[in-house]
Design a protein around this motif. Sequence first.
Motif, short mmCIF file in Angstrom:
data_model
loop_
_atom_site.label_atom_id
_atom_site.label_comp_id
_atom_site.label_asym_id
_atom_site.label_seq_id
_atom_site.Cartn_x
_atom_site.Cartn_y
_atom_site.Cartn_z
N VAL B 4 0.85 -1.18 0.00
CA VAL B 4 0.00 0.00 0.00
C VAL B 4 0.89 1.23 0.00
O VAL B 4 1.81 1.33 0.82
N SER B 5 0.62 2.15 -0.92
CA SER B 5 1.39 3.38 -1.00
C SER B 5 0.51 4.57 -0.67
O SER B 5 -0.57 4.73 -1.26
N GLN B 6 0.95 5.36 0.26
CA GLN B 6 0.29 6.63 0.56
C GLN B 6 1.28 7.71 0.14
O GLN B 6 2.37 7.82 0.69
N HIS B 7 0.88 8.50 -0.83
CA HIS B 7 1.83 9.37 -1.50
C HIS B 7 2.24 10.56 -0.66
O HIS B 7 3.35 11.06 -0.75
N ASN B 8 1.32 11.08 0.12
CA ASN B 8 1.58 12.28 0.90
C ASN B 8 1.88 11.86 2.33
O ASN B 8 1.03 11.27 2.98
N HIS B 9 3.08 12.14 2.79
CA HIS B 9 3.41 11.76 4.16
C HIS B 9 3.03 12.86 5.15
O HIS B 9 2.71 12.57 6.31
N HIS B 10 3.10 14.10 4.68
CA HIS B 10 2.75 15.23 5.53
C HIS B 10 1.91 16.21 4.71
O HIS B 10 2.33 16.60 3.62
N VAL B 11 0.78 16.58 5.26
CA VAL B 11 -0.10 17.55 4.60
C VAL B 11 -0.46 18.62 5.62
O VAL B 11 -0.83 18.30 6.75
N ILE B 12 -0.34 19.85 5.19
CA ILE B 12 -0.71 20.98 6.05
C ILE B 12 -1.76 21.81 5.31
O ILE B 12 -1.53 22.21 4.17
#
Lengths: 115, 114
Positions: B4-12
């Motif tokens: 499973v890939s989650q592309h955004n590790h940090h979102v503000i």
Amino acid sequence: EAGVTQFPSHSVIEKGQTVTLRCDPISGHDNLYWYRRVMGKEIKFLLHFVKESKQDESGMPNNRFLAERTGGTYSTLKVQPAELEDSGVYFCASSQEGTGRYGYTFGSGTRLTVV
Amino acid sequence: AQSVSQHNHHVILSEAASLELGCNYSYGGTVNLFWYVQYPGQHLQLLLKYFSGDPLVKGIKGFEAEFIKSKFSFNLRKPSVQWSDTAEYFCAVNPWGGSYIPTFGRGTSLIVHP
């Protein structure tokens, strides 16, 4: 209903020591899972119990890790001897049936720090 | 084995902004899909899940996710985020017909500024 309970919530031990983590699943949930998350990385599967039987332990990193589930109720995960790379958050989850149709209920986790 | 890939590790984001968190998986067969959320100091909670039927799934707290089989994706959306949505979000997949063990992504840390 009571949720999944894990304790301790935090544990700091020295390299070479032994630590035992405990998980109490939701009453009646035959399926119990252990997961681990090393900081910033994915939550990785360790093993799966169905009642007292180990259904899948393919994720256990090595033989320093021993999981048991006495009588199909609570489960323990022992790390002996602990190494620095064992640090992380250990999650337990339970489900009433094995496909996840009703979701998995997680505990709050045990944060293990090996120094 | 599936991944499973989650592309955004940090979102503000600022409050009222729209949110979309990406999730892609690799597995050729039928899957069940989940989004979990972990609020600070709390346990992982189920936001929504897809098993079958309408690929647009609505969950709690105004979240929804769309399963696009051809793209192996299950992106999470919310039209207007709130400060209380600050949390870490995890996508998970379990394959049908096998062990049904969920595989999780790395998680996306979302910070919403008031």
